[in-house]
Design an enzyme around this catalytic site. Structure first.
Site, PDB file in Angstrom:
ATOM      1  N   HIS A  20     -48.113   8.656  47.031  1.00 38.30           N
ATOM      2  CA  HIS A  20     -47.885   9.525  45.882  1.00 38.30           C
ATOM      3  C   HIS A  20     -46.340   8.859  45.268  1.00 38.30           C
ATOM      4  CE1 HIS A  20     -50.804  12.124  46.392  1.00 38.30           C
ATOM      5  NE2 HIS A  20     -50.199  13.090  46.843  1.00 38.30           N
ATOM      6  N   HIS A  23     -50.814  17.369  40.679  1.00 36.60           N
ATOM      7  CA  HIS A  23     -50.759  17.814  42.007  1.00 36.60           C
ATOM      8  C   HIS A  23     -50.673  19.490  41.923  1.00 36.60           C
ATOM      9  CE1 HIS A  23     -51.106  17.565  46.338  1.00 36.60           C
ATOM     10  NE2 HIS A  23     -50.934  16.193  46.156  1.00 36.60           N
ATOM     11  N   GLU A  54     -57.426  16.447  42.373  1.00 39.87           N
ATOM     12  CA  GLU A  54     -56.561  15.634  41.788  1.00 39.87           C
ATOM     13  C   GLU A  54     -57.457  14.408  41.256  1.00 39.87           C
ATOM     14  OE1 GLU A  54     -53.670  14.367  44.928  1.00 39.87           O
ATOM     15  OE2 GLU A  54     -54.373  16.116  45.773  1.00 39.87           O
TER      16      GLU A  54
HETATM   17  C1  BGC Z   1     -52.632  14.379  49.819  1.00 44.95           C
HETATM   18  C2  BGC Z   1     -52.445  14.865  51.233  1.00 44.95           C
HETATM   19  C3  BGC Z   1     -50.877  15.301  51.345  1.00 44.95           C
HETATM   20  C4  BGC Z   1     -50.887  16.286  50.002  1.00 44.95           C
HETATM   21  C5  BGC Z   1     -49.465  16.671  49.814  1.00 44.95           C
HETATM   22  C6  BGC Z   1     -52.457  15.047  48.839  1.00 44.95           C
HETATM   23  O1  BGC Z   1     -52.784  14.663  47.456  1.00 44.95           O
HETATM   24  O2  BGC Z   1     -54.405  13.802  49.907  1.00 44.95           O
HETATM   25  O3  BGC Z   1     -52.687  14.280  52.303  1.00 44.95           O
HETATM   26  O4  BGC Z   1     -50.800  15.991  52.308  1.00 44.95           O
HETATM   27  O5  BGC Z   1     -51.200  15.545  48.837  1.00 44.95           O
HETATM   28  O6  BGC Z   1     -48.531  15.807  50.350  1.00 44.95           O
END
Ligand code: BGC
Length: 392
Positions: free
Chosen positions: A148, A220, A357
């Site tokens: 991310h 998210h 997402e």
């Molecule tokens: C991921 C997860 C992660 C979460 C928050 C998601 O987009 O796929 O693995 O724990 O985000 O961090």
């Protein structure tokens, strides 16, 4: 959307100052403007101070409200959707996204609650990728991998905001400097959130670069359509319009295979409760500790189409996710562990929120067969996702 087509340079010159925020006072039946759809101009937008970051930057909140009573609050820190209020089948309007009441809590620790995620949503193996023979190294902030956007991704920066009154929209801008978080190129990004009168929240992303780079942006939000964040989301019925998903290794990096969902717990082609198969014996569910996978959406290259739905029978709330992206990550809050404070009091327990997402596939820069996430100078990255709410 003409405004979005203006050159970014004009925007930079004109918009990095504060704007006069006007609460639009148009009344129902006001027909002064023929070309403006009635649906858009009824949305009101108000601004308030939300807080000040640890490094003294002012953060504002903007509340977009339509005539149906749907209300979305977005803050300039991370472009975070801090609340999203929609009616249930009895007309009761409640918040359906997890989050915090204070900026300090978002800064302290947040699993990307409601945030804009970039430059790269999802994982990049070992935090490494190459473009034209140059290897780039990113933060490994999730076990051995990059997740991310790194240590300070788009979820943790303060965006500039402009209200587009006539569109019922909030336009957020951020310039990510060359090599910020290890990514090449000055990347200029605009994310426009639009609230419509038919209870959709549209998210339109645009980026340009001055050097070859990669980009994969997403939103998210953690949804709990019940409006009661003490309840798990295991009863929510999900549909994902995908015949295949992307198996991952134990660190959640794609193995490279695209696997048919038929006869697996990953088959959501017909809506089923999240909890129906989540605990069955399955290596992929073990790797994800539940669902934490990207689906290979059907009807790619058809532009915006229905990608997924979510339904909470008890409240009657129904959410449709439309997007032009090739993939969608369903994450079922497997890392929520009762330690983070809930805005409704108490804490967020295991699986009390789910994310849908829309995005390109994880680790695409290292997987030559996956759709490309490369952005060249002169090109504009554009993608759109819409979350539409109704009841049944
Ligand atoms: C991921 C997860 C992660 C979460 C928050 C998601 O987009 O796929 O693995 O724990 O985000 O961090």
């Amino acid at each position: 959307m003409n405004v979005l087509k203006r050159s970014f340079y004009c925007m930079t010159l004109l918009s990095f100052a504060y704007f006069n925020i006007q609460c639009k006072g148009e009344k129902k039946g006001d027909n002064t403007s023929e070309e403006m759809p009635q649906s858009k101009k009824m949305v009101t937008i108000s601004k308030a101070a939300f807080g000040v970051t640890a490094d003294s930057v002012q953060v504002d909140s903007y509340t977009l409200k339509n005539q149906q009573g749907m209300e979305v609050q977005i803050i300039t820190y991370g472009g975070i959707i801090t609340s999203l209020k929609v009616p249930n089948k009895a007309g009761v309007i409640e918040d359906v996204v997890l989050g915090y009441p204070t900026l300090a809590q978002y800064e302290k620790s947040s699993p990307y609650f409601g945030a804009l995620v970039g430059r790269y949503g999802n994982r990049i193996a070992k935090g490494k990728f190459s473009l034209d023979g140059t290897e780039y190294t990113l933060a490994t902030n999730n076990g051995p991998n990059h997740l991310h956007g790194g240590e300070k991704g788009f979820d943790k920066v303060v965006w500039s905001a402009e209200v587009l009154d006539d569109e019922g929209a909030l336009k957020l801008s951020y310039l990510s400097k060359d090599m910020e978080e290890g990514y090449p190129g000055n990347l200029k990004t605009i994310v426009t959130y639009t609230l419509t009168e038919d209870n959709a929240l549209e998210v339109f992303y645009e980026s340009t670069t001055d050097k070859k780079t990669i980009v994969n942006l997403t939103q998210h939000s953690y949804f709990n359509l019940s409006g009661d964040f003490s309840k798990t989301i295991l009863d929510h019925e999900i549909m994902i319009n995908a015949d295949a998903f992307i198996p991952v290794d134990k660190t959640l990096i794609p193995t490279g295979e695209l696997k048919e969902v038929a006869n697996t717990p990953f088959d959501f082609r017909t809506a089923k409760p999240i909890g129906q198969d989540i605990d069955v014996e399955n290596d992929q569910l073990k790797n994800g500790l539940g669902y934490d996978h990207c689906w290979v959406l059907n009807n790619q290259n058809q532009g915006i189409r229905l990608t997924a739905t979510a339904f909470d029978k008890a409240s009657g709330r129904f959410m449709e996710v439309f997007s032009d992206e090739p993939g969608i990550q369903l994450y079922t809050g497997n890392f929520l562990d009762g330690t983070l404070p809930s805005k409704q009091g108490g804490t967020y327990a295991y699986r009390t929120g789910f994310c849908l997402e829309t995005q390109h596939y994880p680790d695409s820069p290292n997987q030559k067969e996956f759709p490309s996430v490369v952005l060249n100078p002169g090109e504009t990255y554009k993608t759109k996702t819409s979350f539409k709410f109704s009841t049944k």
